[in-house]
Design a protein around this motif. Structure first.
Motif, PDB file in Angstrom:
ATOM      1  N   PHE A  63       0.671  -1.281   0.084  1.00 42.44           N
ATOM      2  CA  PHE A  63       0.117  -0.058   0.128  1.00 42.44           C
ATOM      3  C   PHE A  63       0.760   1.224  -0.185  1.00 42.44           C
ATOM      4  O   PHE A  63       0.265   2.528  -0.209  1.00 42.44           O
ATOM      5  N   SER A  76      -1.229  -9.131  -4.064  1.00 44.10           N
ATOM      6  CA  SER A  76      -0.439  -7.708  -4.098  1.00 44.10           C
ATOM      7  C   SER A  76       0.726  -7.985  -4.783  1.00 44.10           C
ATOM      8  O   SER A  76       1.370  -7.102  -5.273  1.00 44.10           O
ATOM      9  N   CYS A 121      -7.065  -8.771  -2.120  1.00 41.14           N
ATOM     10  CA  CYS A 121      -5.874  -7.896  -2.025  1.00 41.14           C
ATOM     11  C   CYS A 121      -5.039  -7.907  -3.357  1.00 41.14           C
ATOM     12  O   CYS A 121      -4.953  -8.841  -4.073  1.00 41.14           O
ATOM     13  N   PRO A 122      -4.925  -6.436  -3.723  1.00 39.92           N
ATOM     14  CA  PRO A 122      -4.663  -5.548  -2.979  1.00 39.92           C
ATOM     15  C   PRO A 122      -5.876  -4.305  -3.124  1.00 39.92           C
ATOM     16  O   PRO A 122      -5.736  -3.540  -2.820  1.00 39.92           O
ATOM     17  N   ILE A 160      -7.365  -1.871  -0.322  1.00 37.63           N
ATOM     18  CA  ILE A 160      -6.798  -0.787   0.066  1.00 37.63           C
ATOM     19  C   ILE A 160      -6.606   0.213  -1.145  1.00 37.63           C
ATOM     20  O   ILE A 160      -6.711   1.471  -0.887  1.00 37.63           O
ATOM     21  N   VAL A 161      -6.597  -0.180  -2.338  1.00 38.05           N
ATOM     22  CA  VAL A 161      -6.326   0.654  -3.643  1.00 38.05           C
ATOM     23  C   VAL A 161      -7.606   1.443  -3.676  1.00 38.05           C
ATOM     24  O   VAL A 161      -7.384   2.707  -3.795  1.00 38.05           O
ATOM     25  N   LYS A 205      -7.772   4.086  -0.716  1.00 42.95           N
ATOM     26  CA  LYS A 205      -6.759   5.135  -1.087  1.00 42.95           C
ATOM     27  C   LYS A 205      -7.603   6.127  -2.005  1.00 42.95           C
ATOM     28  O   LYS A 205      -7.468   7.449  -1.833  1.00 42.95           O
ATOM     29  N   LYS A 257      -9.304  10.256  -1.146  1.00 41.73           N
ATOM     30  CA  LYS A 257      -8.890  11.554  -1.936  1.00 41.73           C
ATOM     31  C   LYS A 257      -9.891  12.422  -1.994  1.00 41.73           C
ATOM     32  O   LYS A 257      -9.774  13.540  -2.079  1.00 41.73           O
ATOM     33  N   ASP A 270     -12.395  -9.630   2.172  1.00 38.14           N
ATOM     34  CA  ASP A 270     -10.843 -10.138   2.208  1.00 38.14           C
ATOM     35  C   ASP A 270     -10.322  -9.960   3.806  1.00 38.14           C
ATOM     36  O   ASP A 270     -10.068  -8.899   4.305  1.00 38.14           O
ATOM     37  N   LYS A 271     -10.108 -10.954   4.298  1.00 36.43           N
ATOM     38  CA  LYS A 271      -9.830 -10.934   5.926  1.00 36.43           C
ATOM     39  C   LYS A 271      -8.392 -10.170   6.097  1.00 36.43           C
ATOM     40  O   LYS A 271      -8.306  -9.576   7.326  1.00 36.43           O
ATOM     41  N   ALA A 323      -5.615  -5.851   8.979  1.00 24.06           N
ATOM     42  CA  ALA A 323      -4.415  -5.600   9.240  1.00 24.06           C
ATOM     43  C   ALA A 323      -3.755  -4.510   8.304  1.00 24.06           C
ATOM     44  O   ALA A 323      -3.156  -3.543   8.863  1.00 24.06           O
ATOM     45  N   ASP A 324      -3.989  -4.851   7.183  1.00 28.21           N
ATOM     46  CA  ASP A 324      -3.503  -3.922   5.994  1.00 28.21           C
ATOM     47  C   ASP A 324      -4.006  -2.461   5.942  1.00 28.21           C
ATOM     48  O   ASP A 324      -3.391  -1.352   6.007  1.00 28.21           O
ATOM     49  N   ALA A 366      -2.356  -0.773   9.129  1.00 32.66           N
ATOM     50  CA  ALA A 366      -1.418  -0.436   8.883  1.00 32.66           C
ATOM     51  C   ALA A 366      -1.069   0.642   7.829  1.00 32.66           C
ATOM     52  O   ALA A 366      -0.223   1.753   7.792  1.00 32.66           O
ATOM     53  N   TRP A 367      -1.950   0.623   6.871  1.00 32.97           N
ATOM     54  CA  TRP A 367      -2.176   1.778   5.706  1.00 32.97           C
ATOM     55  C   TRP A 367      -2.352   3.236   6.304  1.00 32.97           C
ATOM     56  O   TRP A 367      -1.780   4.135   6.146  1.00 32.97           O
ATOM     57  N   SER A 376       0.415   4.550   8.516  1.00 26.17           N
ATOM     58  CA  SER A 376       1.510   5.048   7.566  1.00 26.17           C
ATOM     59  C   SER A 376       1.267   6.498   6.868  1.00 26.17           C
ATOM     60  O   SER A 376       2.293   7.011   6.338  1.00 26.17           O
TER      61      SER A 376
END
Lengths: 379, 189
Positions: free
Chosen positions: A50, A78, B17-18, B21-22, B25, B29, B43-44, B48-49, B52-53, B56
């Motif tokens: 990410f 990913s 995934c991914p 999250i994509v 994001k 915006k 998606d389990k 966590a992702d 974390a995203w 960060s």
């Protein structure tokens, strides 16, 4: 654009052959720190996918140009995403097929050589190395029959292997009630008609029928004298049982490893079981021939692998070199075993209940329960 | 299943995934700072992702509710106003609030978004998001000492100014929920 996939088997061969590999692990930092692909000549860079959604330019300079690069994630989606961007940026990379999930499930069969050298059919012990999680299981083959010990839930791997070798699985053993991985023993026994054996002291809560694996139980593999002899050796669990195979091999389960010893706490009973562990390691095993080749149910670190990828060592070498076998003072031993315990394995209570037959989680849940490294030892 | 009020719902169900999250994001915006996004995913690994995203990128991960196979993640877009120095002079620290919150004339007012409040708040705290404070001001008791809390003390600072101008006895809680170490209550899970 298609990106090259590397299989868990190919990575395993690189690992065993001590080849170099640069691993770009794109999982989140916690997942990477908890558990990763380790090899003697493997290098790592962890950048979560990410952080790369807008492009990979920032990491191009960190990637070597003179060695293979493998992009790794949890399932593979990913890593393909990142690998495609790297290919577009002109870099040649592979991704790990099925990700860490596939890595966790790969079993590498390694033949440990022949048994009973006098017989016409010399028989064989095959060690199945679950390289990603450090679990070891065994198939003992002789004259068209096979016995399985500590099989993992990837039951097809054993069934296919037995098929290829043209052998019939007659007995399936679990050395103890596992807490770190889901056993495939019962399912294999059901599918093949083999007898499933468990130590009764570990099986007080199980919901299914089993044969009682007790001290002195003896089974024959094939028609000749390849015997598998049970030896009660509690300590990791109260039922933990070892096997002497053909008078040459000692299958120690989770009691003794190459570079460490078992932990007694996975049922919350470290204080109660440490005395049993001491007795198994310092009395029971010492009454055996020290020429026996120890075959444990786990390895913890990649350094425990022999040159051919197997995990095996003579008992007399371990008696000399394994720290856990060389603590004279019983109090010091007790302290080391009860105070230096690593974190409990992921979901270990659920895994125990699954192995007792109390829970039947679906495959996806089983995978999640087993995520992470093996933590069965104290060092 | 309780629903939590959010500014936008992103349906990422069925995506592997991914993509969750994509998409998150991309959607973030389009949101204003301080707004809350609900991400629905199957998606389990997204839990966590996403956490974390968010860490960060400076966004605020609030929590996840699980309903069968569907995960509902709540994330709040980072808000620049959190960085401004508080202007309201009468402040108290978290420890004081913990000591006084059960007194009969004390009221803890949480002015964060409902989704933030839902996952963890001071036990007994009342939730009126800053944006609704003006229209709901009559719900508050002028006889009470009101301890106004948010995540870092910025939104509660604005709330204190408004309430003080309306004759309420208020104190701004610093640093607020981001550093709250005492017991919390939750209206979900």
């Amino acid at each position: 654009m298609s990106v090259n996939a590397m299989s868990a088997k190919e990575v395993t061969r690189k690992l065993i052959n001590r080849e170099p590999l640069f691993i770009l692990d794109v999982r989140n930092a916690d997942a990477f720190q908890d558990w990763k692909i380790e090899g003697e000549n493997f290098e790592h860079l962890n950048v979560p996918y990410f952080d790369l959604i807008d492009g990979v330019d920032e990491i191009l300079g960190d990637l070597p140009t003179d060695q293979d690069i493998l992009v790794v994630c949890a399932k593979e989606g990913s890593s393909i995403f990142v690998a495609e961007m790297l290919e577009e940026a002109g870099r040649s990379v592979s991704y790990l097929a099925n990700g860490m999930k596939g890595w966790s499930e790969h079993l590498e069969p390694i033949s440990l050589g022949t048994l009973n050298e006098t017989g016409a059919d010399r028989g064989e012990v095959v060690q199945f190395v679950r390289i990603g999680k450090g679990c070891l299981s065994y198939m003992i083959i002789s004259e068209g029959e096979a016995v399985l010990v500590d099989a993992t839930r990837m039951t097809d791997t054993y069934l296919d292997y037995a098929n290829e070798r043209g052998v019939k699985i007659t007995h399936v053993f679990d050395t103890h009630l596992h807490a770190d991985h889901i056993s495939g023993g019962r399912e294999i026994a059901e599918k093949t008609g083999a007898t499933y054996w468990l130590p009764p002291k570990d099986a007080t809560e199980v919901t299914f029928d089993y044969a009682a694996l007790e001290d002195g139980v003896n089974v024959k593999v094939g028609d000749t004298q390849i015997d598998v002899h049970a030896l009660y050796s509690p300590g990791h669990t109260i039922g933990s049982t070892s096997f002497v195979v053909d008078g040459r091999y000692l299958l120690t389960g989770d009691i003794l490893f190459i570079d460490s010893i078992g932990r007694p706490d996975l049922a919350g009973l470290a204080e109660d079981w440490v005395g049993d562990l001491r007795n198994s390691l310092y009395k029971t095993y010492r009454e055996l021939s020290d020429e026996l080749i120890v075959l444990p149910a786990h390895f913890m670190i990649i350094e425990e692998l022999n040159a051919d990828g197997s995990v095996a060592e003579k008992l007399n070498v371990l008696l000399a070199n394994n720290h856990g076998l060389n603590i004279e003072d019983e109090e010091v031993f007790r302290k080391m075993v009860t105070e230096n315990l690593p974190p409990q394995p992921n979901a270990y209570q659920d895994i125990r209940e699954t192995n007792m037959g109390k829970m039947t989680p679906d495959l996806e849940t089983q995978r999640e329960m087993e995520v992470g490294p093996n933590r069965c030892a104290v060092r | 299943m309780q629903t939590i009020k959010t500014d936008f719902v992103l349906d990422a169900k069925g995506l592997a995934c991914p993509m969750p999250i994509v998409r998150t994001k991309k959607t973030m915006k389009t949101l204003e700072p301080g707004q809350v996004l609900e991400v629905q995913a199957t998606d389990k690994g997204s839990k966590a992702d996403l956490r974390a995203w968010a860490e960060s990128t400076g966004n605020q991960y609030l929590g996840t509710l699980e309903e069968g196979d569907v995960l509902r993640h709540y994330v709040r877009k980072s808000s620049g106003s959190d960085q401004e120095a508080p202007a309201f002079a009468d402040t108290v620290d978290n420890e004081t609030v913990e000591a006084k919150r059960t007194e009969s004339d004390a009221l803890v007012l949480d002015v964060r978004e409902t989704a933030e409040y839902a996952f963890a708040h001071v036990p007994g705290a009342v939730n009126i998001p800053l944006g609704e404070l003006e229209s709901r001001i009559s719900e508050l008791d002028t006889n009470k000492t009101i301890y106004v809390v948010c995540r870092t003390g910025s939104r509660s600072d604005l709330a204190c100014q408004k309430l003080s101008a309306n004759g309420f006895n208020v104190k701004n809680v610093l640093p607020g929920m981001s550093s709250w170490t005492f017991e919390t209550a939750s209206t979900v899970n």
